[in-house]
Enzyme design. Sequence first.
Site, PDB file in Angstrom:
ATOM      1  N   TYR A   1      -1.966  -0.450  11.014  1.00 24.94           N
ATOM      2  CA  TYR A   1      -2.104  -1.133   9.720  1.00 24.94           C
ATOM      3  C   TYR A   1      -0.901  -0.837   8.832  1.00 24.94           C
ATOM      4  O   TYR A   1      -0.261  -1.750   8.298  1.00 24.94           O
ATOM      5  CB  TYR A   1      -3.407  -0.696   9.020  1.00 24.94           C
ATOM      6  CG  TYR A   1      -3.412  -1.003   7.537  1.00 24.94           C
ATOM      7  CD1 TYR A   1      -3.477  -2.320   7.082  1.00 24.94           C
ATOM      8  CD2 TYR A   1      -3.333   0.021   6.589  1.00 24.94           C
ATOM      9  CE1 TYR A   1      -3.458  -2.613   5.713  1.00 24.94           C
ATOM     10  CE2 TYR A   1      -3.321  -0.258   5.225  1.00 24.94           C
ATOM     11  CZ  TYR A   1      -3.379  -1.576   4.795  1.00 24.94           C
ATOM     12  OH  TYR A   1      -3.359  -1.862   3.452  1.00 24.94           O
TER      13      TYR A   1
ATOM     14  N   LYS B   1       2.059  -3.376   7.352  1.00 25.60           N
ATOM     15  CA  LYS B   1       2.337  -3.570   5.925  1.00 25.60           C
ATOM     16  C   LYS B   1       3.798  -3.208   5.626  1.00 25.60           C
ATOM     17  O   LYS B   1       4.464  -3.877   4.828  1.00 25.60           O
ATOM     18  CB  LYS B   1       1.400  -2.709   5.066  1.00 25.60           C
ATOM     19  CG  LYS B   1      -0.058  -3.132   5.084  1.00 25.60           C
ATOM     20  CD  LYS B   1      -0.333  -4.509   4.530  1.00 25.60           C
ATOM     21  CE  LYS B   1      -0.171  -4.614   3.037  1.00 25.60           C
ATOM     22  NZ  LYS B   1      -0.587  -5.956   2.522  1.00 25.60           N
TER      23      LYS B   1
ATOM     24  N   THR C   1       0.812  -1.214   0.000  1.00 23.07           N
ATOM     25  CA  THR C   1       0.000   0.000   0.000  1.00 23.07           C
ATOM     26  C   THR C   1       0.849   1.269   0.000  1.00 23.07           C
ATOM     27  O   THR C   1       2.001   1.246   0.474  1.00 23.07           O
ATOM     28  CB  THR C   1      -0.915  -0.017   1.243  1.00 23.07           C
ATOM     29  OG1 THR C   1      -1.520   1.259   1.395  1.00 23.07           O
ATOM     30  CG2 THR C   1      -0.136  -0.322   2.516  1.00 23.07           C
ATOM     31  N   ASP C   2       0.243   2.371  -0.433  1.00 26.26           N
ATOM     32  CA  ASP C   2       0.925   3.673  -0.350  1.00 26.26           C
ATOM     33  C   ASP C   2       1.075   4.145   1.097  1.00 26.26           C
ATOM     34  O   ASP C   2       1.891   5.018   1.389  1.00 26.26           O
ATOM     35  CB  ASP C   2       0.180   4.729  -1.190  1.00 26.26           C
ATOM     36  CG  ASP C   2      -1.270   4.957  -0.793  1.00 26.26           C
ATOM     37  OD1 ASP C   2      -1.770   4.314   0.147  1.00 26.26           O
ATOM     38  OD2 ASP C   2      -1.929   5.802  -1.452  1.00 26.26           O
ATOM     39  N   GLU C   3       0.270   3.546   1.998  1.00 25.98           N
ATOM     40  CA  GLU C   3       0.268   4.048   3.384  1.00 25.98           C
ATOM     41  C   GLU C   3       1.597   3.816   4.099  1.00 25.98           C
ATOM     42  O   GLU C   3       1.858   4.436   5.122  1.00 25.98           O
ATOM     43  CB  GLU C   3      -0.860   3.397   4.192  1.00 25.98           C
ATOM     44  CG  GLU C   3      -2.213   3.666   3.589  1.00 25.98           C
ATOM     45  CD  GLU C   3      -3.367   3.600   4.568  1.00 25.98           C
ATOM     46  OE1 GLU C   3      -3.128   3.546   5.780  1.00 25.98           O
ATOM     47  OE2 GLU C   3      -4.507   3.608   4.097  1.00 25.98           O
TER      48      GLU C   3
HETATM   49  P1  NAD Z   1      -9.879  -7.132   2.216  1.00 29.95           P
HETATM   50  O1  NAD Z   1      -9.849  -6.831   3.673  1.00 29.95           O
HETATM   51  O2  NAD Z   1     -11.083  -6.823   1.424  1.00 29.95           O
HETATM   52  O3  NAD Z   1      -9.543  -8.667   1.970  1.00 29.95           O
HETATM   53  C1  NAD Z   1      -8.551  -9.348   2.676  1.00 29.95           C
HETATM   54  C2  NAD Z   1      -8.736 -10.835   2.406  1.00 29.95           C
HETATM   55  O4  NAD Z   1      -7.691 -11.536   3.106  1.00 29.95           O
HETATM   56  C3  NAD Z   1     -10.070 -11.388   2.938  1.00 29.95           C
HETATM   57  O5  NAD Z   1     -10.628 -12.252   1.975  1.00 29.95           O
HETATM   58  C4  NAD Z   1      -9.673 -12.147   4.191  1.00 29.95           C
HETATM   59  O6  NAD Z   1     -10.545 -13.226   4.481  1.00 29.95           O
HETATM   60  C5  NAD Z   1      -8.278 -12.616   3.815  1.00 29.95           C
HETATM   61  N1  NAD Z   1      -7.446 -12.879   5.001  1.00 29.95           N
HETATM   62  C6  NAD Z   1      -7.277 -12.083   6.084  1.00 29.95           C
HETATM   63  N2  NAD Z   1      -6.451 -12.683   6.966  1.00 29.95           N
HETATM   64  C7  NAD Z   1      -6.081 -13.864   6.416  1.00 29.95           C
HETATM   65  C8  NAD Z   1      -5.231 -14.905   6.837  1.00 29.95           C
HETATM   66  N3  NAD Z   1      -4.600 -14.869   8.020  1.00 29.95           N
HETATM   67  N4  NAD Z   1      -5.073 -15.986   6.031  1.00 29.95           N
HETATM   68  C9  NAD Z   1      -5.717 -16.052   4.827  1.00 29.95           C
HETATM   69  N5  NAD Z   1      -6.546 -15.094   4.398  1.00 29.95           N
HETATM   70  C10 NAD Z   1      -6.711 -14.007   5.173  1.00 29.95           C
HETATM   71  O7  NAD Z   1      -8.595  -6.363   1.632  1.00 29.95           O
HETATM   72  P2  NAD Z   1      -8.378  -5.687   0.200  1.00 29.95           P
HETATM   73  O8  NAD Z   1      -8.869  -4.301   0.273  1.00 29.95           O
HETATM   74  O9  NAD Z   1      -8.854  -6.612  -0.835  1.00 29.95           O
HETATM   75  O10 NAD Z   1      -6.783  -5.629   0.185  1.00 29.95           O
HETATM   76  C11 NAD Z   1      -6.026  -6.718  -0.318  1.00 29.95           C
HETATM   77  C12 NAD Z   1      -4.553  -6.385  -0.185  1.00 29.95           C
HETATM   78  O11 NAD Z   1      -4.260  -5.176  -0.897  1.00 29.95           O
HETATM   79  C13 NAD Z   1      -4.115  -6.132   1.253  1.00 29.95           C
HETATM   80  O12 NAD Z   1      -2.831  -6.694   1.409  1.00 29.95           O
HETATM   81  C14 NAD Z   1      -4.059  -4.615   1.367  1.00 29.95           C
HETATM   82  O13 NAD Z   1      -3.093  -4.231   2.314  1.00 29.95           O
HETATM   83  C15 NAD Z   1      -3.652  -4.233  -0.032  1.00 29.95           C
HETATM   84  N6  NAD Z   1      -4.093  -2.904  -0.505  1.00 29.95           N
HETATM   85  C16 NAD Z   1      -5.417  -2.537  -0.396  1.00 29.95           C
HETATM   86  C17 NAD Z   1      -5.808  -1.303  -0.920  1.00 29.95           C
HETATM   87  C18 NAD Z   1      -7.254  -0.852  -0.855  1.00 29.95           C
HETATM   88  O14 NAD Z   1      -7.536   0.291  -1.179  1.00 29.95           O
HETATM   89  N7  NAD Z   1      -8.195  -1.703  -0.474  1.00 29.95           N
HETATM   90  C19 NAD Z   1      -4.882  -0.453  -1.525  1.00 29.95           C
HETATM   91  C20 NAD Z   1      -3.545  -0.874  -1.593  1.00 29.95           C
HETATM   92  C21 NAD Z   1      -3.169  -2.101  -1.104  1.00 29.95           C
HETATM   93  O1  DAU Z   2      -4.173   4.018   0.558  1.00 33.28           O
HETATM   94  C1  DAU Z   2      -4.362   2.629   0.425  1.00 33.28           C
HETATM   95  C2  DAU Z   2      -5.200   2.163   1.577  1.00 33.28           C
HETATM   96  O2  DAU Z   2      -6.511   2.653   1.339  1.00 33.28           O
HETATM   97  C3  DAU Z   2      -5.225   0.658   1.741  1.00 33.28           C
HETATM   98  O3  DAU Z   2      -3.927   0.216   2.055  1.00 33.28           O
HETATM   99  C4  DAU Z   2      -6.202   0.249   2.840  1.00 33.28           C
HETATM  100  O4  DAU Z   2      -6.294  -1.152   2.898  1.00 33.28           O
HETATM  101  C5  DAU Z   2      -7.559   0.834   2.519  1.00 33.28           C
HETATM  102  O5  DAU Z   2      -8.441   0.548   3.568  1.00 33.28           O
HETATM  103  C6  DAU Z   2      -7.465   2.344   2.316  1.00 33.28           C
HETATM  104  O6  DAU Z   2      -7.154   3.027   3.550  1.00 33.28           O
HETATM  105  P1  DAU Z   2      -7.866   4.403   3.948  1.00 33.28           P
HETATM  106  O7  DAU Z   2      -7.770   4.572   5.399  1.00 33.28           O
HETATM  107  O8  DAU Z   2      -7.401   5.516   3.081  1.00 33.28           O
HETATM  108  O9  DAU Z   2      -9.378   4.022   3.474  1.00 33.28           O
HETATM  109  P2  DAU Z   2     -10.801   4.279   4.133  1.00 33.28           P
HETATM  110  O10 DAU Z   2     -11.785   3.903   3.084  1.00 33.28           O
HETATM  111  O11 DAU Z   2     -10.924   3.659   5.470  1.00 33.28           O
HETATM  112  O12 DAU Z   2     -10.835   5.849   4.302  1.00 33.28           O
HETATM  113  C7  DAU Z   2     -10.638   6.714   3.200  1.00 33.28           C
HETATM  114  C8  DAU Z   2     -10.682   8.133   3.732  1.00 33.28           C
HETATM  115  O13 DAU Z   2     -12.028   8.413   4.145  1.00 33.28           O
HETATM  116  C9  DAU Z   2      -9.812   8.375   4.928  1.00 33.28           C
HETATM  117  O14 DAU Z   2      -9.273   9.676   4.862  1.00 33.28           O
HETATM  118  C10 DAU Z   2     -10.770   8.267   6.108  1.00 33.28           C
HETATM  119  C11 DAU Z   2     -12.069   8.784   5.532  1.00 33.28           C
HETATM  120  N1  DAU Z   2     -13.312   8.192   6.098  1.00 33.28           N
HETATM  121  C12 DAU Z   2     -13.418   6.842   6.155  1.00 33.28           C
HETATM  122  C13 DAU Z   2     -14.559   6.248   6.674  1.00 33.28           C
HETATM  123  C14 DAU Z   2     -14.674   4.750   6.773  1.00 33.28           C
HETATM  124  C15 DAU Z   2     -14.361   9.018   6.485  1.00 33.28           C
HETATM  125  O15 DAU Z   2     -14.265  10.243   6.392  1.00 33.28           O
HETATM  126  N2  DAU Z   2     -15.490   8.431   6.992  1.00 33.28           N
HETATM  127  C16 DAU Z   2     -15.622   7.091   7.112  1.00 33.28           C
HETATM  128  O16 DAU Z   2     -16.688   6.631   7.633  1.00 33.28           O
END
Ligand code: NAD
Ligand code: DAU
Length: 356
Positions: free
Chosen positions: A159, A163, A133-135
């Site tokens: 988190y 990562k 992730t970018d985080e």
């Molecule tokens: P998600 O939370 O929707 O899905 C995570 C999946 O991993 C789920 O299916 C869960 O059951 C599985 N999981 C969790 N713990 C596990 C374990 N111990 N063993 C096996 N499976 C397990 O997450 P996502 O949003 O699909 O993100 C997927 C990946 O991409 C993550 O590594 C996250 O850090 C990364 N990522 C997410 C975003 C985003 O915006 N969602 C952006 C950049 C990177």
């Molecule tokens: O940047 C990549 C990341 O993006 C991934 O690595 C994470 O897995 C993914 O969850 C996401 O993280 P964020 O914290 O940026 O996503 P989230 O959707 O939780 O929140 C996006 C923005 O919106 C953040 O600034 C917090 C704000 N927010 C979020 C929620 C849930 C609100 O203002 N209200 C809300 O109820």
Amino acid sequence: MTVLVTGGAGFIGSNFVLDWFARGGGPVVNLDKLTYAGNPANLEGLTGNAAHVFVHGDICDRDLVRRLLEQHAPRAIVHFAAESHVDRSILGPSEFVQTNVVGTFGLLEETRTWWEKRAPSERADFRFLHVSTDEVFGSLGPHDPPFSESTPVAPNSPYAASKAAADHLVRAYHHTYGLPTLTVNCSNNYGPYQFPEKLIPLMILNGLTRKPLPVYGDGGNVRDWLYVQDHCAAIRQVLARGRVGESYNVGGNNQKTNLEVVNAICALLDEARPNRKSPHSTLISFVKDRPGHDHRYAMDSTKISSQIGWKSAESFDSGLRKTVAWYLDNPDWVAHVTSGAYRHWIEKNYAMRGEA
Ligand code: NAD
Ligand code: DAU
């Protein structure tokens, strides 16, 4: 030519597996623990597809990982499995350390042990692709340049720290043991099958049911939004053509404040479910901020576009329109994921926030 995918029942993982098969990809073993975020319904489209083997299990179960490697001899691992929600990491960080750090370590260690016994040509062709992730780079000020691959790591939430720890382990396994690793650090994804604890699906579903739209702080935090299928394309391309041991930043070039995103969702909901007396934006409610809330993320995708040729296909407007339509068209999926445990999470996360 099997690929082992971890976390392939989650949001990005399921989109990746569905796209993989839609494009004629080879067999997939999909290892997922099915936490609250994992949902077999995301993979319903693959029912009856013998090339998709779903394994309900934990990446921390090293015996299971060892067995899967020996049984399927994958040519690659694409590692999505993680605890992924920042707010949950603030309220309970230990699962994040367990899965994201210990789980990634176990996966790397079992992979290394297995990989070292393969023939030289198979060792050279193998890839371990880590989805990050970018985080991990921390937070940008309003005028800072976007994160590049050489930006120092500075994670701010549990988190992000978990990562970053995983990224370091992946890097070390390449540097020390020569394991052919690749890392993709991506910005915020959105699209179908995203669990509605994250900003975009939460706002769509709250808006549809005319519940408050809880914006943290003043709504001025900036994220760089990427449609999930563009991320999946980047992963496929890095898997095919990435340089081993390297990392690639992936972003949408769509920097938006949270308030801009929520207003854009409201405008789409007004089109789909018009209510002239009370447009959806009247539901916006400013609530107590996330502790340690990163102000801004933005990704510089120059490396992946110049070295590999990736670029995003979806604009924010078209991607958001598709996403809103998907949630409107899939009420059964929504009803399933928003029952039971989801309601407890919503109560826990928002009860303490109140009005700002
Ligand atoms: P998600 O939370 O929707 O899905 C995570 C999946 O991993 C789920 O299916 C869960 O059951 C599985 N999981 C969790 N713990 C596990 C374990 N111990 N063993 C096996 N499976 C397990 O997450 P996502 O949003 O699909 O993100 C997927 C990946 O991409 C993550 O590594 C996250 O850090 C990364 N990522 C997410 C975003 C985003 O915006 N969602 C952006 C950049 C990177
Ligand atoms: O940047 C990549 C990341 O993006 C991934 O690595 C994470 O897995 C993914 O969850 C996401 O993280 P964020 O914290 O940026 O996503 P989230 O959707 O939780 O929140 C996006 C923005 O919106 C953040 O600034 C917090 C704000 N927010 C979020 C929620 C849930 C609100 O203002 N209200 C809300 O109820």
